[in-house]
Design a protein around this motif. Structure first.
Motif, PDB file in Angstrom:
ATOM      1  N   ASN A  26       0.798  -1.224   0.000  1.00  0.00           N
ATOM      2  CA  ASN A  26       0.000   0.000   0.000  1.00  0.00           C
ATOM      3  C   ASN A  26       0.830   1.274   0.000  1.00  0.00           C
ATOM      4  OD1 ASN A  26      -2.450  -1.376  -0.001  1.00  0.00           O
ATOM      5  ND2 ASN A  26      -2.408  -1.610   2.215  1.00  0.00           N
ATOM      6  N   ALA A  27       2.137   1.171   0.215  1.00  0.00           N
ATOM      7  CA  ALA A  27       2.999   2.351   0.277  1.00  0.00           C
ATOM      8  C   ALA A  27       3.247   2.899  -1.130  1.00  0.00           C
ATOM      9  CB  ALA A  27       4.333   1.999   0.938  1.00  0.00           C
ATOM     10  N   LYS A  28       3.297   4.213  -1.238  1.00  0.00           N
ATOM     11  CA  LYS A  28       3.598   4.847  -2.514  1.00  0.00           C
ATOM     12  C   LYS A  28       5.103   4.758  -2.768  1.00  0.00           C
ATOM     13  CE  LYS A  28      -0.125   8.172  -2.778  1.00  0.00           C
ATOM     14  NZ  LYS A  28      -0.471   9.569  -3.007  1.00  0.00           N
ATOM     15  N   HIS A  29       5.443   4.550  -4.024  1.00  0.00           N
ATOM     16  CA  HIS A  29       6.852   4.484  -4.415  1.00  0.00           C
ATOM     17  C   HIS A  29       7.097   5.543  -5.479  1.00  0.00           C
ATOM     18  CE1 HIS A  29       7.370   0.693  -2.306  1.00  0.00           C
ATOM     19  NE2 HIS A  29       6.219   0.310  -2.834  1.00  0.00           N
ATOM     20  N   ASP A  30       8.018   6.458  -5.193  1.00  0.00           N
ATOM     21  CA  ASP A  30       8.343   7.495  -6.156  1.00  0.00           C
ATOM     22  C   ASP A  30       9.223   6.910  -7.250  1.00  0.00           C
ATOM     23  OD1 ASP A  30       6.966   9.441  -4.763  1.00  0.00           O
ATOM     24  OD2 ASP A  30       8.719  10.052  -3.604  1.00  0.00           O
ATOM     25  N   VAL A  31       8.850   7.185  -8.480  1.00  0.00           N
ATOM     26  CA  VAL A  31       9.623   6.735  -9.627  1.00  0.00           C
ATOM     27  C   VAL A  31      10.048   7.964 -10.398  1.00  0.00           C
ATOM     28  CG1 VAL A  31       9.571   5.406 -11.771  1.00  0.00           C
ATOM     29  CG2 VAL A  31       8.316   4.593  -9.772  1.00  0.00           C
ATOM     30  N   ARG A  32      11.345   8.092 -10.608  1.00  0.00           N
ATOM     31  CA  ARG A  32      11.859   9.240 -11.342  1.00  0.00           C
ATOM     32  C   ARG A  32      12.357   8.767 -12.705  1.00  0.00           C
ATOM     33  NH1 ARG A  32      13.989  13.590  -7.345  1.00  0.00           N
ATOM     34  NH2 ARG A  32      12.883  12.955  -5.487  1.00  0.00           N
ATOM     35  N   VAL A  33      11.931   9.487 -13.718  1.00  0.00           N
ATOM     36  CA  VAL A  33      12.318   9.152 -15.078  1.00  0.00           C
ATOM     37  C   VAL A  33      13.118  10.316 -15.636  1.00  0.00           C
ATOM     38  CG1 VAL A  33      11.479   8.565 -17.381  1.00  0.00           C
ATOM     39  CG2 VAL A  33      10.237   7.778 -15.371  1.00  0.00           C
ATOM     40  N   GLU A  34      14.300   9.996 -16.141  1.00  0.00           N
ATOM     41  CA  GLU A  34      15.170  11.028 -16.694  1.00  0.00           C
ATOM     42  C   GLU A  34      14.562  11.571 -17.987  1.00  0.00           C
ATOM     43  OE1 GLU A  34      19.554  11.238 -18.755  1.00  0.00           O
ATOM     44  OE2 GLU A  34      19.222   9.770 -17.177  1.00  0.00           O
ATOM     45  N   ARG A  35      14.547  12.886 -18.112  1.00  0.00           N
ATOM     46  CA  ARG A  35      14.051  13.501 -19.344  1.00  0.00           C
ATOM     47  C   ARG A  35      15.090  13.303 -20.435  1.00  0.00           C
ATOM     48  NH1 ARG A  35       9.506  17.225 -18.708  1.00  0.00           N
ATOM     49  NH2 ARG A  35       9.880  17.390 -20.925  1.00  0.00           N
ATOM     50  N   ARG A  36      14.647  12.918 -21.607  1.00  0.00           N
ATOM     51  CA  ARG A  36      15.549  12.640 -22.718  1.00  0.00           C
ATOM     52  C   ARG A  36      15.308  13.636 -23.842  1.00  0.00           C
ATOM     53  NH1 ARG A  36      18.156   7.325 -22.521  1.00  0.00           N
ATOM     54  NH2 ARG A  36      19.089   8.267 -24.344  1.00  0.00           N
ATOM     55  N   ASP A  37      16.379  13.983 -24.542  1.00  0.00           N
ATOM     56  CA  ASP A  37      16.279  14.801 -25.742  1.00  0.00           C
ATOM     57  C   ASP A  37      16.108  13.842 -26.912  1.00  0.00           C
ATOM     58  OD1 ASP A  37      16.490  16.508 -27.872  1.00  0.00           O
ATOM     59  OD2 ASP A  37      18.397  17.410 -27.256  1.00  0.00           O
ATOM     60  N   MET A  38      14.863  13.645 -27.329  1.00  0.00           N
ATOM     61  CA  MET A  38      14.555  12.642 -28.345  1.00  0.00           C
ATOM     62  C   MET A  38      15.205  12.966 -29.689  1.00  0.00           C
ATOM     63  SD  MET A  38      13.027  10.504 -26.596  1.00  0.00           S
ATOM     64  CE  MET A  38      11.899   9.380 -27.325  1.00  0.00           C
TER      65      MET A  38
END
Length: 55
Positions: A26-38
């Motif tokens: 039930n705990a929230k998990h922060d997920v960080r996604v690196e911004r990419r220059d497509m």
């Protein structure tokens, strides 16, 4: 990464562990996604492919 679903029943006999498991689910998990220059990635991919195909 698994390609098939996991559907297996199991029993946890230790109440303390069972409660910790429920809490973790039930705990929230922060997920960080690196911004990419497509556009930059596309240019690099084309350059690598060109080098590979010209060799």
């Amino acid at each position: 990464m698994a390609t098939a679903s996991f559907d297996k029943s199991f029993t946890v006999s230790d109440e303390k562990i069972a409660e910790q498991f429920r809490s973790d689910l039930n705990a929230k998990h922060d997920v960080r996604v690196e911004r990419r220059d497509m556009d930059k990635d596309k240019e690099q991919g084309i350059a690598i492919l060109s080098r590979f195909l010209s060799a």
